[in-house]
Enzyme design. Structure first.
Site, PDB file in Angstrom:
ATOM      1  CG  LEU A 117      -1.796   1.167   1.513  1.00  0.00           C
ATOM      2  CD1 LEU A 117      -2.856   1.274   0.442  1.00  0.00           C
ATOM      3  CD2 LEU A 117      -2.437   1.023   2.892  1.00  0.00           C
ATOM      4  CG  HIS A 118       2.335   2.980  -3.052  1.00  0.00           C
ATOM      5  ND1 HIS A 118       2.124   1.649  -3.367  1.00  0.00           N
ATOM      6  CD2 HIS A 118       2.316   3.643  -4.220  1.00  0.00           C
ATOM      7  CE1 HIS A 118       1.994   1.529  -4.677  1.00  0.00           C
ATOM      8  NE2 HIS A 118       2.096   2.721  -5.233  1.00  0.00           N
TER       9      HIS A 118
END
Ligand SMILES: [Zn+2]
Length: 170
Positions: A128-129
């Site tokens: 996730l980013h």
């Protein structure tokens, strides 16, 4: 996505490592996990800020100068998998990234957001980013629409130095 970039000397290595990470299918092959394990912020790892739960790093494949990725240190793909502390840390670091970008670049606007899953445009969907980047009036003009090209006017290290100095907390 047909967009190409003129200044993209880092791109090959980044894409190659991301692809290898996907093939490996484990945390040890994840380029973001390698960044998370690379120690304190430096011009080598291009980490702008970090603590135990969250980090911000220059995007190696930027849409604009000053394009930062904010992410949990832990290898998770879904916002629903964040702990409450990780979720708070992610938002706080995103807020700080916006502050730093506004201070360092004085843009006309900013984009922030996430692509969740390959179908949504994520290059590295397994970690996730959030993308945070400055925008300027007309920055999707001539070169992009006419030539399908974006010009990157500064190197990642210069962008890292600017944001590191402008980051609101130590
Ligand atoms: Zn990872």
């Amino acid at each position: 996505m047909s967009l190409e970039q003129l200044w993209a000397g880092w791109r090959h290595e980044y894409v190659a490592s991301a692809t290898a990470a996907e093939r490996a299918g484990d945390d040890g092959g994840c380029v973001f996990c390698r960044i998370a394990a690379s120690g304190p912020p430096s011009a080598d790892n291009l980490v702008v800020w970090r603590d135990d739960l969250t980090l911000a790093v220059m995007n190696a494949y930027p849409y604009a100068s000053g394009h930062v990725l904010v992410m949990p240190v832990r290898h998770i793909s879904r916002p629903g998998d964040l702990t409450v502390a990780e979720s708070a840390g992610l938002w706080e670091a995103t807020r700080q990234a916006l502050d730093a970008i506004e201070s360092a670049y004085e843009p006309d606007g900013t984009n922030m957001g996430a692509n969740l899953g390959r179908a949504a445009g994520a290059g590295i969907p397994q970690h996730l980013h959030l993308h945070v980047l400055p925008r300027w009036s007309g920055d999707t003009n001539f070169m992009t629409s006419v030539a399908g090209v974006r010009v990157m006017p500064e190197s990642l290290v210069v962008g890292w130095e600017r944001l590191r100095q402008a980051w609101p907390v130590a």
